[in-house]
Design an enzyme around this catalytic site. Sequence first.
Site, PDB file in Angstrom:
ATOM      1  N   SER A 180       0.863  -1.174   0.000  1.00  0.00           N
ATOM      2  CA  SER A 180       0.000   0.000   0.000  1.00  0.00           C
ATOM      3  C   SER A 180       0.903   1.229   0.000  1.00  0.00           C
ATOM      4  CB  SER A 180      -0.938   0.000   1.207  1.00  0.00           C
ATOM      5  OG  SER A 180      -0.215  -0.190   2.416  1.00  0.00           O
ATOM      6  N   ASP A 211      -2.072  14.868  15.705  1.00  0.00           N
ATOM      7  CA  ASP A 211      -1.192  15.835  16.360  1.00  0.00           C
ATOM      8  C   ASP A 211      -1.982  17.070  16.740  1.00  0.00           C
ATOM      9  OD1 ASP A 211       1.039  14.208  15.907  1.00  0.00           O
ATOM     10  OD2 ASP A 211       1.248  15.000  13.868  1.00  0.00           O
ATOM     11  N   HIS A 234       3.829  -1.148   3.639  1.00  0.00           N
ATOM     12  CA  HIS A 234       3.205   0.159   3.400  1.00  0.00           C
ATOM     13  C   HIS A 234       4.318   1.178   3.154  1.00  0.00           C
ATOM     14  CE1 HIS A 234       0.011   3.195   3.806  1.00  0.00           C
ATOM     15  NE2 HIS A 234       0.821   3.891   4.580  1.00  0.00           N
ATOM     16  N   PHE A 252      12.454  14.533  10.158  1.00  0.00           N
ATOM     17  CA  PHE A 252      11.269  13.701  10.423  1.00  0.00           C
ATOM     18  C   PHE A 252      11.498  12.794  11.622  1.00  0.00           C
ATOM     19  CE2 PHE A 252       9.585  13.604   5.760  1.00  0.00           C
ATOM     20  CZ  PHE A 252       9.104  14.890   5.935  1.00  0.00           C
ATOM     21  N   GLU A 263       1.311   5.637   0.770  1.00  0.00           N
ATOM     22  CA  GLU A 263       0.779   6.823   1.445  1.00  0.00           C
ATOM     23  C   GLU A 263       1.191   8.099   0.712  1.00  0.00           C
ATOM     24  OE1 GLU A 263       0.628   7.289   5.842  1.00  0.00           O
ATOM     25  OE2 GLU A 263       1.993   8.965   5.471  1.00  0.00           O
TER      26      GLU A 263
END
Length: 276
Positions: free
Chosen positions: A6, A99, A256, A206, A8
């Site tokens: 998958s 968040d 993913h 990140f 994102e």
Amino acid sequence: MALPISLEFFPPKTPEGAEKLRGVRQQLYALKPEFCSVTYGAGGSTQDGTFNTVRDILAEGVDAASHFSCIGATRDTVRTQLAQLKAMGVQRIVALRGDLPSGYGLGGEFHYASDLVAFMRTETGDDFHIEVAAYPEVHPQAKSPEADLLALVAKARAGADSAITQYFYNSDAYFRFVDEARRLGVDIPVVPGIMPITSSTQLMRFSDACGAEIPRWIRLRLQAFGDDTASIKAFGLDVVSELCDQLRRGGVPAIHFYTMNQSAATLEIARRLALV
């Protein structure tokens, strides 16, 4: 059997970004993804962009999952948005606490993702396949590793169908986490989230924010490359392809990819793994 994958994406901020992402998606559809998920900004700040991107993916004939965060939300707003997603034809949701926007207090009627999952199940039954987040290297705001595992247990008991992990570069962290979750009764699939390495500064930023560990040897190699982007990308492809191969040999249910709205690295990793 081929390993399911998958992808994102994040919602683009400009018409040019939307056009570029359309091209990226067409290239990545060669991987025949099970679904594509679309992220959601802090406090739902990108909801329109998220839903628009989800609509585009569905129109392209691919299953789309909307991220859905509950911080600051009420039962009424969640009910309305779930109805909107169902009307759009969405069948899969990534349910998150989300968040907090900066300067924002802990408002709303949901304090944990497990609260959102339980509410969605009560309201919509089995209308949605519900994905949740998992953290092999511990959520940065968790009180302890045990508390973090128990948060996943709570989400599974509330009705989650599967989990997607934060990215990591140490396969042992993932396998240990899954073993510990299984011992606590979590029987849903836990899919590893994979972040291709294409920029060292972006990766460091990140990782500092989300608590993902960059192993020291990877950090030092990236620092040694300096501004040599070609070497960083080549090294990143080797590291992440090997990671994915270890995960596949260990029997993961799927992979993913966090694409960062780029196609080249994900396509090359998939080619090396013979997923294309």
